[in-house]
Design a protein around this motif. Structure first.
Motif, PDB file in Angstrom:
ATOM      1  N   SER A 162       1.512   0.974 -13.127  1.00  0.00           N
ATOM      2  CA  SER A 162       2.577   1.125 -12.708  1.00  0.00           C
ATOM      3  C   SER A 162       3.591   1.541 -13.871  1.00  0.00           C
ATOM      4  O   SER A 162       3.061   1.525 -14.959  1.00  0.00           O
ATOM      5  CB  SER A 162       3.368  -0.357 -12.224  1.00  0.00           C
ATOM      6  N   VAL A 163       4.646   1.969 -13.612  1.00  0.00           N
ATOM      7  CA  VAL A 163       5.682   2.640 -14.561  1.00  0.00           C
ATOM      8  C   VAL A 163       7.253   1.801 -14.274  1.00  0.00           C
ATOM      9  O   VAL A 163       7.506   1.417 -13.000  1.00  0.00           O
ATOM     10  CB  VAL A 163       5.994   4.222 -14.363  1.00  0.00           C
ATOM     11  N   THR A 164       7.844   1.926 -15.236  1.00  0.00           N
ATOM     12  CA  THR A 164       9.521   1.432 -15.136  1.00  0.00           C
ATOM     13  C   THR A 164      10.455   2.562 -14.972  1.00  0.00           C
ATOM     14  O   THR A 164      10.146   3.176 -16.203  1.00  0.00           O
ATOM     15  CB  THR A 164       9.566   0.164 -16.010  1.00  0.00           C
ATOM     16  N   ILE A 165      11.228   2.789 -14.013  1.00  0.00           N
ATOM     17  CA  ILE A 165      12.166   3.799 -14.008  1.00  0.00           C
ATOM     18  C   ILE A 165      13.554   3.050 -13.501  1.00  0.00           C
ATOM     19  O   ILE A 165      13.570   2.513 -12.672  1.00  0.00           O
ATOM     20  CB  ILE A 165      11.905   4.828 -12.875  1.00  0.00           C
TER      21      ILE A 165
ATOM     22  N   GLY B 291      14.932   0.556 -14.809  1.00  0.00           N
ATOM     23  CA  GLY B 291      14.674  -0.910 -14.623  1.00  0.00           C
ATOM     24  C   GLY B 291      13.919  -1.332 -13.511  1.00  0.00           C
ATOM     25  O   GLY B 291      13.737  -2.742 -13.497  1.00  0.00           O
ATOM     26  N   THR B 292      13.524  -0.615 -12.634  1.00  0.00           N
ATOM     27  CA  THR B 292      12.714  -0.803 -11.469  1.00  0.00           C
ATOM     28  C   THR B 292      11.105  -0.656 -11.602  1.00  0.00           C
ATOM     29  O   THR B 292      10.851   0.509 -12.144  1.00  0.00           O
ATOM     30  CB  THR B 292      13.048  -0.180 -10.220  1.00  0.00           C
ATOM     31  N   THR B 293      10.316  -1.512 -11.685  1.00  0.00           N
ATOM     32  CA  THR B 293       8.918  -1.463 -11.799  1.00  0.00           C
ATOM     33  C   THR B 293       8.458  -0.836 -10.472  1.00  0.00           C
ATOM     34  O   THR B 293       8.353  -1.235  -9.410  1.00  0.00           O
ATOM     35  CB  THR B 293       7.841  -2.702 -12.136  1.00  0.00           C
ATOM     36  N   ILE B 294       7.716   0.411 -10.386  1.00  0.00           N
ATOM     37  CA  ILE B 294       7.063   1.158  -9.291  1.00  0.00           C
ATOM     38  C   ILE B 294       5.815   1.325  -9.346  1.00  0.00           C
ATOM     39  O   ILE B 294       5.198   1.727 -10.350  1.00  0.00           O
ATOM     40  CB  ILE B 294       7.845   2.532  -9.238  1.00  0.00           C
TER      41      ILE B 294
ATOM     42  N   GLU C  99      10.342  11.430 -12.386  1.00  0.00           N
ATOM     43  CA  GLU C  99      10.608  10.008 -12.358  1.00  0.00           C
ATOM     44  C   GLU C  99      11.405  10.152 -10.989  1.00  0.00           C
ATOM     45  O   GLU C  99      11.266   8.927 -10.127  1.00  0.00           O
ATOM     46  CB  GLU C  99      11.750   9.850 -13.166  1.00  0.00           C
TER      47      GLU C  99
ATOM     48  N   VAL D  62       7.658   8.586 -18.873  1.00  0.00           N
ATOM     49  CA  VAL D  62       6.544   7.935 -18.057  1.00  0.00           C
ATOM     50  C   VAL D  62       5.164   8.866 -18.266  1.00  0.00           C
ATOM     51  O   VAL D  62       3.943   8.288 -17.992  1.00  0.00           O
ATOM     52  CB  VAL D  62       6.844   8.196 -16.451  1.00  0.00           C
TER      53      VAL D  62
ATOM     54  N   ASP E 220      10.106   7.415  -7.937  1.00  0.00           N
ATOM     55  CA  ASP E 220      11.020   6.435  -7.274  1.00  0.00           C
ATOM     56  C   ASP E 220      11.429   6.864  -5.997  1.00  0.00           C
ATOM     57  O   ASP E 220      11.306   5.742  -4.986  1.00  0.00           O
ATOM     58  CB  ASP E 220      12.442   6.887  -8.267  1.00  0.00           C
TER      59      ASP E 220
END
Length: 620
Positions: free
Chosen positions: A307-310, A312-315, A257, A34, A261
């Motif tokens: 945004s970042v993807t952690i 499989g979820t984009t946050i 992360e 990230v 999250d």
């Protein structure tokens, strides 16, 4: 004698950490996914490279002068605290002092006779850096969840989170300012990693902390996640040797992360309502913000809000995100005429919010700045964590014009369960806060999959339809649901609130049912008294809302309770209650009448408000 004894203790602590966890930070490596491609020049948290000149240019005027004095005083607050005192109170003072001293070293200014001035010489500045280093070397490195009272306890993760955030920030600021730690650098980084890893493993393996981290996914989780996020940013270049850390407890990338999250999960899902409310109430949003604002602001600046993807979820990056900005506006609307936060649910009265640390490019920035300055505690930054340094860097008085919010001062948050009637934004305003909470607003939120797997209503009161009234600088009608934390058990029951009681009782306390909900997360929590706000309107002369709920001593005796509120001429609050008991049959009595309000309103000098009182069988 104290210095010699402390020296032995510090060496012993460092030696123990080095012996047991020497593998944790062997050498720098590439940052986690990230942080890939992000400029990690230090400092990274309170400031970024190049901010010092801006800070220095502000110190000759208010509120910066007073905020810097607060920072100075906090830095000296640990002078009488023994380095080997790791009690919760002592460690809070030491970690807060270290953060502030590092900031003062970076800025190059001190306070003499009440004036903010440059350090007189290099030796004076060096002494401040040396003191911050000494405090960092004294760091307590155990998760307080894993030690018994008085050093810890089953809910003391919040204290560990505050300590971790401030220690990590102090290190980042000090090193970023060019202070040479030399041989002390490795022990301090190792201590930070041990502390962060200990807290992280309690969330990843809850059995190590008596499963407590599964019970309260509220401010405990968001504060811990934010602190771990800060630690992950600060130690981003360092990695444990995989073979010696099979569970990944000591990986800064994993901390970051987790922080991103879990903060999003708590703020946007479990306790966040769609219109900006926060289920634990304003007080605990403030308490969480001591950790959240430093983390969210630092992350936003590092990534420019992407945004970042952690997993499989984009946050989204929350600091400037519309959902988080809506919560900040809700915090503003939930302030009383004196600028303090409405004491609803578990909310200590008289506390003010950290509006000066919010995003300066928000459409509400001017209103936030005005409320920050016009409050019972102006320019508040104090708490378990001091945000004085954060506010000095974040608040830009050249870009923001403080002014009360525009538009109607009355506001409705139907999902958050708040109807807020207000005549104006002055200190003598007529003002009422009405509660009608359900779902996430009542701390009964669902996760991203729509399941109630991690629900807990620890700070929720059974208070459907309760309200408070302020006018002319006075508190005219108190809803006595909360006084202080030690006395909360005396005043947090339904019978302590100004609500309608059915058979002498009100809604059931939702805490236990909310815990039981986790066994059937796809279903609905077995909680009565869930309330809904409806029929809202806001006109030049008359505002109104209705709160409806169902509760009672038993299912057979439960009643539908409707409470209508009318706010006339910005002066009069009219409350009209209607009860309908289950199986009560036809009305056995009814009263109809009209309330006539005479005012000096130029467009509507007279208003007639119809009132109906209905009496049904079996309702006392």
């Amino acid at each position: 004698m104290r210095t010699r004894g402390v020296g032995v203790v510090v060496v012993a602590v460092v030696a123990l950490v080095a012996a047991s966890c020497a593998f944790i930070i062997p050498t720098p490596g590439p940052p986690g996914a990230v942080l890939d491609g992000i400029d990690l020049s230090r400092p990274r948290i309170v400031m970024r490279p190049g901010d010092v000149a801006t800070v220095v240019s502000r110190l000759d005027r208010e509120p910066y002068r007073s905020l810097y004095t607060q920072s100075f005083n906090n830095g000296r607050s640990a002078d009488g605290v023994a380095l080997d005192d790791h009690s919760i109170a002592a460690e809070r003072i030491k970690s807060r002092a270290a953060k502030e001293l590092a900031f003062q070293y970076a800025v190059g200014y001190t306070v003499v006779g009440g004036a903010v001035v440059p350090f007189p010489d290099a030796a004076s500045r060096q002494a401040v850096g040396d003191r911050a280093r000494q405090l960092l070397l004294s760091m307590y490195t155990q998760s307080r969840l894993e030690v018994p009272p008085p050093l810890g306890g089953t809910d003391r993760d919040i204290n560990t989170s505050e300590e971790l955030l401030q220690w990590a920030t102090a290190y980042d600021t000090l090193v970023g300012a060019g202070y040479l730690l030399g041989a002390n650098d490795q022990p301090i980084r190792t201590s930070l990693a041990v502390l962060a890893g200990a807290l992280y493993r309690d969330f990843k393996t809850p059995s190590l902390a008596s499963n407590y981290t599964t019970v309260l996914p509220n401010n405990h989780r968001s504060k811990s996640a934010a602190a771990l996020g800060v630690a992950g940013i600060v130690l981003a270049e360092y990695r444990p040797v995989p073979a010696t850390d099979p569970n990944g407890y000591y990986d800064p990338a994993a901390w970051l992360e987790f922080g991103i999250d879990q903060v999003d999960l708590v703020e946007n899902w479990l306790y966040g309502t769609g219109d900006g409310g926060y289920g634990e109430g304003p007080y605990y949003q403030r308490y969480g913000a001591q950790n959240l604002l430093p983390f969210l602001r630092a992350w936003d600046r590092l990534t420019d809000g992407r945004s970042v993807t952690i997993g499989g979820t984009t946050i989204p990056s929350l600091y400037r995100h519309p959902s988080y900005q809506a919560t900040q506006r809700w915090m503003l609307d939930m302030t009383l005429p004196d600028g303090s936060m409405a004491p609803v649910d578990d909310g200590n009265p008289g506390r003010t919010y950290y509006f000066g640390v919010l995003a300066q490019d928000s459409p509400e920035a001017g209103a936030f700045a005005w409320r920050w300055a016009n409050a019972v505690t102006p320019y508040d930054t104090e708490g378990s964590i001091s945000l004085a340094a954060d506010a000095i860097v974040a608040y830009d008085d050249t870009a923001v014009t403080p002014a009360p919010p525009s538009g109607s001062p009355t506001a409705f948050y139907t999902e958050a369960g708040n109807a807020i009637f207000r005549s104006d934004w002055g200190p003598d305003a007529v003002h009422s806060v009405v509660l009608g909470e359900h779902g996430a607003a009542a701390e009964l939120g669902r996760d991203r999959e729509g399941l109630g797997r991690v629900a807990s209503a620890a700070h929720e009161h059974p208070d459907s339809g309760s309200f408070m009234l302020y006018a002319f600088g006075e508190r005219l009608l108190l809803d006595p649901g909360y006084l202080t934390f030690p006395t909360r058990g005396l005043v947090n029951k339904a019978t302590d609130h100004n609500i309608v009681l059915v058979d002498g009782k009100g809604p059931e306390d939702p805490f236990v049912p909310s815990i039981q909900w986790a066994s059937d997360p796809a279903g609905s929590p077995n909680v009565d008294g869930q309330a809904t706000i409806s029929d809202t309107f806001d006109t030049s002369f008359l505002d109104g809302a209705r709160v409806t709920a169902r509760y009672g001593a038993s299912t057979a005796r439960a009643a539908d309770v409707s409470r209508r509120f009318l706010f006339a001429d910005d002066r009069y609050l009219v409350v009209d209650d209607t009860l309908d008991g289950a199986g009560a049959g036809a009305p056995i009595g009814e009263f109809k009448g009209t309330i006539t309000v005479i005012s000096d309103h130029p467009k509507q000098p007279k208003a007639e408000i119809p009132v109906t009182a209905m009496i049904r069988g079996d309702i006392d």
